[in-house]
Write an enzyme that holds these catalytic residues in place. Structure first.
Site, PDB file in Angstrom:
ATOM      1  N   HIS A  34      -9.904  23.411 -50.022  1.00  0.00           N
ATOM      2  CA  HIS A  34     -11.059  23.889 -50.798  1.00  0.00           C
ATOM      3  C   HIS A  34     -11.316  25.362 -50.514  1.00  0.00           C
ATOM      4  CE1 HIS A  34     -15.011  23.054 -52.873  1.00  0.00           C
ATOM      5  NE2 HIS A  34     -15.167  24.297 -52.409  1.00  0.00           N
TER       6      HIS A  34
ATOM      7  N   GLN B  26     -18.999  27.029 -62.390  1.00  0.00           N
ATOM      8  CA  GLN B  26     -19.959  27.407 -61.338  1.00  0.00           C
ATOM      9  C   GLN B  26     -21.419  27.299 -61.785  1.00  0.00           C
ATOM     10  OE1 GLN B  26     -19.712  29.370 -57.798  1.00  0.00           O
ATOM     11  NE2 GLN B  26     -21.530  28.116 -58.147  1.00  0.00           N
TER      12      GLN B  26
ATOM     13  N   TRP C  72     -21.316  33.838 -50.016  1.00  0.00           N
ATOM     14  CA  TRP C  72     -21.825  32.667 -49.295  1.00  0.00           C
ATOM     15  C   TRP C  72     -21.543  32.709 -47.793  1.00  0.00           C
ATOM     16  CZ3 TRP C  72     -19.302  32.477 -54.020  1.00  0.00           C
ATOM     17  CH2 TRP C  72     -20.075  32.057 -55.107  1.00  0.00           C
TER      18      TRP C  72
HETATM   19 FE   FE2 Z   1     -16.796  25.607 -52.843  1.00  0.00          FE
END
Ligand code: FE2
Length: 426
Positions: free
Chosen positions: A57, A152, A315
């Protein structure tokens, strides 16, 4: 005469002193003291030799964009999504390609030779899709890149997202993504899961959704994902990424959910570095860890992999492509400290994600691709403990990266001149 013979290797399953014969880019034999001659011999000297690390991922379209246009102040998932939305409008194809290629260089040096990357399709230009398809072509000789069409901003919430997702698949993106917890309502989330699973079944594609990346214990889209997977015969081809709401769910409900996931053959992908960073941000104390229930999923017979998710992006402000760092964090957060559990953490960054991605000829059996990593460690637990250097990385039997082992020099009277952090010399 064969091309290459690796002597005296320790394997992840605990076998020691094994030789690995390689010819024409494949493993041709494996056993103790093989009576073969080779054009080249490498003494693995009791080091761990494993197939390459695999990241189940990742987001290669956002990698190395930290600080563009600003950093995430709250540290939350939602501010990260907002920040990415600002950055997305300013992306150029060349910048995305250059950042992704730089990250792939890091990955190779870390022995990470297969990555499943989500790519945002909520941009009518599909700029990131085209950029990452180009990266996939360029890195193919040394790294397997599998792309997931990722809406997204929500499949139903973002206008045109489903049409864009279908265009991305037509261009060559091979896995169907989703983000049901980001749709406007629970019902819309469930509808998005249904539409995406039906599309994947029609097209014969795998599915990997960001699913329930939330601390809300009532975020139960994984239940819907397991239902449609089972209904449509997609067993073994579907993964739920993150599943962090499972951390906060009621135990009774989880006792029903785990067998449903097992029955549907849905895999779970936890992202320890990111889950421990982003989750629990609305808590005071005690703060929830937020990672999904890895030991319980494994005990229920669910396939579980660890992913890196982010490196230096809106992030996550750290990271270097090191899946041993990911395994190390996962081990701690899940308290997987027994010898058997620590070995499972190594499998969660090697064989488990290889199965989830459907990598062909991955492994250490004769006939497998000669893609191998020699670690500066005697076994997979020591590799995690030391985040051991990847001394040699081989792709199709060719050395593509070397790292010198770390040695510190000491100036202490009566003590050794160097330390290398190994408990005993091999
Ligand atoms: Fe992700």
């Amino acid at each position: 005469m064969i091309d290459l013979l690796l002597r005296n290797a320790n394997l992840p399953d605990g076998r020691r002193g094994m030789d690995i014969a390689i010819h024409d880019g494949r493993i041709t034999a494996l056993g103790p003291q093989l009576a073969l001659t080779a054009a080249q011999e490498i003494d693995a000297a009791g080091h761990l030799v494993a197939p390459p690390l695999v990241d189940a991922h990742f987001h290669l379209d956002a990698v190395l964009s930290y600080g563009l246009p600003r950093v995430n102040q709250s540290g939350t998932l939602l501010e990260g999504i907002g920040l990415w939305g600002e950055l997305k409008t300013t992306l150029t194809q060349d910048a995305v390609i250059q950042r992704a290629l730089q990250y792939c260089d890091w990955a190779v040096a870390r022995g990470l030779l297969a990555i499943r990357s989500h790519v945002d399709i909520c941009d009518d230009r599909l700029l990131a899709v085209e950029a990452l398809l180009e990266v996939k072509r360029q890195v193919a000789p040394y790294l397997d890149l599998q792309l997931v069409a990722f809406p997204q901003d929500g499949l139903l919430r973002s206008p045109g997202a489903f049409a864009n997702l279908k265009r991305a698949i037509a261009l060559g993106v091979e896995v169907v993504g989703g983000i049901p917890h980001f749709e406007r309502t629970m019902e819309q989330g469930a509808e998005a899961v249904r539409l995406l699973c039906e599309f994947a079944a029609e097209q014969g594609l795998r599915v990997d959704m960001h699913c329930d990346e939330s601390d809300d214990p009532l975020s139960r889209h994984i239940e819907t994902l397991a239902f449609h997977t089972q209904r449509l015969g997609l067993q073994g081809r579907v993964a739920g990424s993150h599943l962090t709401s499972m951390h906060s769910m009621d135990n009774y409900y989880v006792s029903k959910l785990l067998p449903l996931m097992r029955e549907a053959g849905v895999a779970a992908i936890a992202n320890p570095l990111i889950n421990i960073t982003l989750q629990g941000r609305h808590d005071s104390y005690p703060k929830r860890r937020g990672m999904t229930r890895v030991p319980e999923l494994l005990a229920a017979g669910v396939e579980v992999a660890f992913g890196q998710d982010c490196v230096l992006d809106p992030w996550y402000s750290l990271g270097s492509g090191d899946m041993l760092e990911v395994a190390h964090m996962g081990l701690h957060v899940a308290q997987m400290t027994s010898q058997a559990a620590m070995r499972l953490c190594f499998e969660a960054v090697t064989t488990a994600p290889a199965r989830i991605l459907g990598l062909e000829a991955y492994g250490l059996e004769p006939g497998c691709q000669a893609d191998l990593v020699i670690f500066d460690a005697g076994d997979c637990v020591e590799a995690i403990r030391l985040r051991a250097a990847r001394l040699l990385v081989l792709r199709r039997g060719q050395i593509i990266s070397r790292t010198a082992p770390p040695h510190a020099s000491l100036s202490l009277p009566g003590r050794p001149a160097t330390v290398d952090f190994h408990i005993r010399p091999r």
